[in-house]
Design an enzyme around this catalytic site. Sequence first.
Site, PDB file in Angstrom:
ATOM      1  N   GLU A 135       9.176   2.838  -5.048  1.00 24.17           N
ATOM      2  CA  GLU A 135       8.794   2.794  -3.644  1.00 24.17           C
ATOM      3  C   GLU A 135       7.329   2.433  -3.388  1.00 24.17           C
ATOM      4  OE1 GLU A 135       8.610   6.706  -1.702  1.00 24.17           O
ATOM      5  OE2 GLU A 135       9.535   7.577  -3.474  1.00 24.17           O
ATOM      6  N   HIS A 191       9.653   8.955  -8.042  1.00 26.99           N
ATOM      7  CA  HIS A 191       9.870  10.360  -8.408  1.00 26.99           C
ATOM      8  C   HIS A 191      11.311  10.489  -8.844  1.00 26.99           C
ATOM      9  CE1 HIS A 191      11.974  10.805  -4.516  1.00 26.99           C
ATOM     10  NE2 HIS A 191      10.992  10.093  -3.998  1.00 26.99           N
ATOM     11  N   ARG A 199       6.687   0.068   3.454  1.00 28.72           N
ATOM     12  CA  ARG A 199       7.159   0.631   2.188  1.00 28.72           C
ATOM     13  C   ARG A 199       8.566   0.100   1.965  1.00 28.72           C
ATOM     14  NH1 ARG A 199       5.968   5.466   3.031  1.00 28.72           N
ATOM     15  NH2 ARG A 199       7.883   6.492   3.716  1.00 28.72           N
ATOM     16  N   ASP A 257      12.386   5.649   6.514  1.00 24.06           N
ATOM     17  CA  ASP A 257      12.577   6.308   5.214  1.00 24.06           C
ATOM     18  C   ASP A 257      13.613   7.394   5.471  1.00 24.06           C
ATOM     19  OD1 ASP A 257      12.478   7.762   2.855  1.00 24.06           O
ATOM     20  OD2 ASP A 257      10.289   7.778   2.744  1.00 24.06           O
ATOM     21  N   HIS A 309      -0.027   6.720  -2.782  1.00 23.41           N
ATOM     22  CA  HIS A 309       0.987   7.578  -3.418  1.00 23.41           C
ATOM     23  C   HIS A 309       1.536   6.912  -4.665  1.00 23.41           C
ATOM     24  CE1 HIS A 309       4.354   5.128  -1.834  1.00 23.41           C
ATOM     25  NE2 HIS A 309       3.734   5.124  -0.675  1.00 23.41           N
ATOM     26  N   HIS A 343       4.052  10.975   6.178  1.00 22.95           N
ATOM     27  CA  HIS A 343       5.131  11.920   6.490  1.00 22.95           C
ATOM     28  C   HIS A 343       5.333  12.024   7.997  1.00 22.95           C
ATOM     29  CE1 HIS A 343       4.805  14.106   2.349  1.00 22.95           C
ATOM     30  NE2 HIS A 343       5.387  12.934   2.288  1.00 22.95           N
TER      31      HIS A 343
HETATM   32  N1  GLY Z   1      11.465  10.424   1.383  1.00 18.14           N
HETATM   33  C1  GLY Z   1      10.543  11.078   0.562  1.00 18.14           C
HETATM   34  C2  GLY Z   1       9.984  10.182  -0.448  1.00 18.14           C
HETATM   35  O1  GLY Z   1      10.152   8.984  -0.349  1.00 18.14           O
HETATM   36  O2  GLY Z   1       9.410  10.603  -1.420  1.00 18.14           O
HETATM   37 MN    MN Z   2      11.033   8.749  -2.313  1.00 15.90          MN
HETATM   38 MN    MN Z   3      11.709   8.083   0.817  1.00 20.25          MN
END
Ligand code: GLY
Ligand code: MN
Ligand code: MN
Length: 457
Positions: free
Chosen positions: A404, A351, A425, A257, A347, A240
Site C-alpha cells: 500500500e 502489514h 494510496r 480505504d 507510513h 486516518h
Molecule cells: N486500513 C488500514 C490500513 O491500511 O492499514
Molecule cells: Mn492496510
Molecule cells: Mn487500508
Amino acid sequence: MLPHRTRRHRLADTMRAHGGGVAFAFTAPEVARNRDSGYPYRWDSYFHYLTGFPEPQAVVVLVVDAASSESILFCREKNEEREIWDGVRLGPQAAREHFGFDRSLPFASLDEEMPKLLADRPALWYALGSDEALDTRVHRWLGAVRAQARAGVVAPARAFDLRAVLDEMRLVKDDHEIATMRRAAQISAAAHIRAMRAARPGNHEYEIEAELLHEFRRNGSQSPAYGSIVAAGRNACVLHYRDNTARLADGELLLIDAGCELDGYASDITRTFPVNGRFSGPQRALYEIVLEAQRTAIDATRPGARFIEPHDAAVRVLAQGMIDCGLLTGSLGGVIESGAYRRFYMHRTGHWLGMDVHDCGDYREPGAPASATAPPATTTPASQPPDSGKPWRTLVPGMVLTVEPGIYVRAADDVPAAYRDIGIRIEDDALVTAAGCEIITADAPTSVDDIEALMRG
Ligand code: GLY
Ligand code: MN
Ligand code: MN
C-alpha cells in the site's frame, strides 16, 4: 477434519515439544453500549482460531502430555428464558458435538474446574501479561492448586505465552483461511467497483460509504474489517480520516480505504480515483508514480524476500518520482538517506493481514524480543520503532500482507501548486505463493485507463 480441530492438534504438538501442560484462551467479553444495548459482538481472534465457536462467555482448554491431549470447551448452558430474547445458546453438549471437542463443561464451573485441570501439570500456556484481571484469576487458580500441596499436588512451575505460539501459526494461513480471505477480498473489490460507479460530484462521502457497506452486507460479510475511510480531495492527506461527511467536488480525487470482514477474516483495499471520472494532468502524474511503486513492491513480494523488501522497493520508486515531479530536490540516494521523502510518504508499505486487519505475527525473525514488532502500515510513522537489529522476517508461502504505497501532498508554499492537497494510496492484499504472490484483491482496477473506462461505463 474441522480446521479448528487441526489447529488444536498443531498447538498440542508444539506444547508437547516443550513438555506439555495446560493451555487456555478466553473469548472476548460482551461490551455494553448503554443500558441494555450492547456493541455488536465479535469474539476474540485467538479463541476463534482454535474453536470456531461464536458465543460469548467461553474458554477453550487443552491438556497435553507426552502421550495424549484433551480439548475442553467451557460455554454457557442452555437457558430458555435468555434464548427467547437473544437467540440460541448451544449449551455444552451440542457445542462439544458440533465443534469437535473431547469434553465440554458449563462456563459457570470454570473457577472450580481449572484448579483441578492444572494440578500436577508442568506448565501453563495462556495470554501471559495481557490483562490484569486474567492474571489475577490465574493467580487464584494457582493458589487453589498450591493449597493441596500437603496432599502431594504440585502446581505448574512454568508459564508460556500462548499468543506467541498462536501468532506464529496465524502468520501462515491454512487452506481454510486462504479460501475465506480470497472471498473477503473479492467482496471488497466488488464494493470498490460499486463505489467508483456511484461517485459523482455533489455526493457526500457518506453516500459512497453506504455503497461500500451495501456491497459488503449483501454478500454475507458481517461487518467492515475497520472504519471505512472515504476521503475526498484534501481529506485524503489525513491518513486516518474518518468523518466521511464532506461533499465531493468536481475535479477532486476520492481516496477510499475500506475492506469487509468475512467469517472472521479481514480484507484491506485502497483505491483512489477522480470524482468526475477523468484524472487531471497533475493527479495522473502522481497516481502513475504510486502505481509504479506498487507494482515494483508487488514484484518484490515473493518467498525468500525479507518483509521490508517491498517497502524499500516502493520507497525508491516514490522518492525518484517525487524528485522528477519537483516535490523534492537532490539525488535519489540523498532523499532516501535523509528521509526527506517521508514528508510525502510517512507510513510503511504493508502489514500482515488475517483475522485482524493489522494481523498478529512478528515482523522480525522468530526469537526476536517482543519489542521488535514492526508498526502497522498506516498507523505508525515509518521511522518507528527503533531498529532492533534483528533480521526482518523472511516471506514464505501462505503469508498474507498488504502492499500500500502512497503520496500525500499537504498544501504548503514550498510545494508546486498543481500538487497541493492531493492524497493517493493504492492498496492490495498479497498472498505469498511458491512462485511469487497472488493479488487476491485484483478484481478492483488500478490502472488509469481501467478506472476511467469503468467510470465512463
Ligand atoms: N486500513 C488500514 C490500513 O491500511 O492499514
Ligand atoms: Mn492496510
Ligand atoms: Mn487500508
